[in-house]
Write an enzyme that holds these catalytic residues in place. Structure first.
Site, PDB file in Angstrom:
ATOM      1  N   GLY A   1       1.914   0.937  -4.247  1.00  0.00           N
ATOM      2  CA  GLY A   1       2.771  -0.087  -4.835  1.00  0.00           C
ATOM      3  C   GLY A   1       4.073   0.430  -5.395  1.00  0.00           C
TER       4      GLY A   1
ATOM      5  CB  SER B   1      -0.931   0.014   1.221  1.00  0.00           C
ATOM      6  OG  SER B   1      -0.185  -0.051   2.425  1.00  0.00           O
ATOM      7  CE1 TYR B   2       3.544   1.630   4.412  1.00  0.00           C
ATOM      8  CE2 TYR B   2       5.796   0.901   4.063  1.00  0.00           C
ATOM      9  CZ  TYR B   2       4.713   1.105   4.905  1.00  0.00           C
ATOM     10  OH  TYR B   2       4.830   0.788   6.241  1.00  0.00           O
ATOM     11  CB  ALA B   3       4.013   5.293  -3.024  1.00  0.00           C
TER      12      ALA B   3
END
Length: 321
Positions: free
Chosen positions: A71, A67-69
């Site tokens: 993907g 979920s960071y940026a």
């Protein structure tokens, strides 16, 4: 049962200063570099420089999430490992459960998330997979079976959880034992000098009984424990300052003053002392911390070798209580 994977990674005897993650054979540097800013406030050039600096300092433990940026963080980590040809040397941790494409921890969502992460990371296996959320809408048995199948297939080596209660950790251990599947080895929860209560109660006791390796996240309290936020004007000048604003209090400033004194006595940065305090705590393997510039990485990795005295640890315990 865990499927053995020949990663070509040197053993602990060949690399000094590494710590074992719980009951696993993962051997990691005592500071995990977080990928939460990669693809967000850190572009490709900055991300590569941060990771290069971290690896040059002996680091081998990268922590990211699907979920960071959206993907992009995983993509940037994967591209960096491909370009540096260092995948066998790195321990890669990622988290699933919060992505927009495959939310939650149903067997379908979890399996799809892991396959997507493998593709973005350009790797055939994930060393440490975290369940990023506690999805109580899905039976724990379903989630654990799905993880076990991924481990048996060699796509995941070990798993842990993030943001679960002590009771849920106990449920997971019982379920794993009853089903004869791989138990978790790691726990990632918020823990720092200004956020102690959540971990130091039931979670710490359960982690100790289960022999879990603990990786504190938000280890620097959203940057407050670096010492760069000492006034409202400091917070206003930084785009991420709002996250640290809640710590700008009488207690927060007293903690900073104590960190200042100890840091000065060792000739190190405030952040180094804050991370070294975490590393003095039982079962803590590697705090997770992020850097927005390569120049900040040295202060983070220095915590691994900073010998705080018992008196200094006690002083920090008292002022942050």
């Amino acid at each position: 049962m865990t499927t053995a994977i020949d990663t070509g990674r040197p053993s602990a005897s060949a690399r000094s200063g590494l710590r074992q993650v719980g009951a696993s054979d993962l051997e990691v540097f005592p500071l995990a570099i977080s990928g939460n800013v990669f693809g967000w406030t850190a572009d490709v050039v900055s991300t590569n420089a941060i990771l290069d600096e971290y690896a040059a300092g002996g680091g081998n433990f990268v922590d990211t999430a699907d979920s960071y940026a959206a993907g992009r963080s995983e993509i940037m980590v994967g591209n960096w490992m491909r370009d540096r040809r260092n995948r066998p040397e790195m321990v890669v941790a990622t988290k699933v459960g919060k992505s927009a494409d495959n939310p939650g921890l149903s067997a379908r969502a979890l399996t799809a998330s892991v396959h997507a992460s493998l593709e973005r990371l350009r790797t055939g296996y994930i060393d440490l997979l975290y369940l990023h959320v506690d999805d109580e809408s899905v039976p724990f048995e379903e989630t654990l079976y799905a993880v076990d199948e991924l481990i048996r297939a060699g796509k995941v080596r070990y798993f842990g959880v993030s943001d679960h209660t002590g009771n849920r950790l106990i449920e997971a251990r019982i379920a794993s034992g009853q089903m004869g599947i791989a138990p978790m080895v790691a726990l990632q929860n918020q823990y720092n000098l200004l956020h102690r209560g959540e971990y130091e109660g039931d979670l710490a006791r359960v982690a100790d009984r289960q022999g879990l390796g603990v990786m504190p996240r938000f280890a620097l309290a959203s940057g407050f424990l670096t010492g760069k936020y000492r006034s409202r004007s400091d917070i206003a000048k930084n785009e991420r300052g709002a996250e640290a604003a809640k710590y700008l209090s009488r207690k927060g400033l007293k903690v900073l003053a104590t960190l200042d004194r100890i840091a000065q006595s060792h000739g190190v940065a405030v952040a180094t002392v804050a991370l070294a305090w975490l590393l003095s705590k039982p079962n803590v393997v590697a705090p997770v911390a992020s850097a927005s510039r390569a120049a900040q990485v040295g202060d983070l990795v220095a915590a691994a070798t900073l010998p705080l005295t018992r008196a200094q640890i006690a002083e920090l315990d008292k002022v942050s209580a």
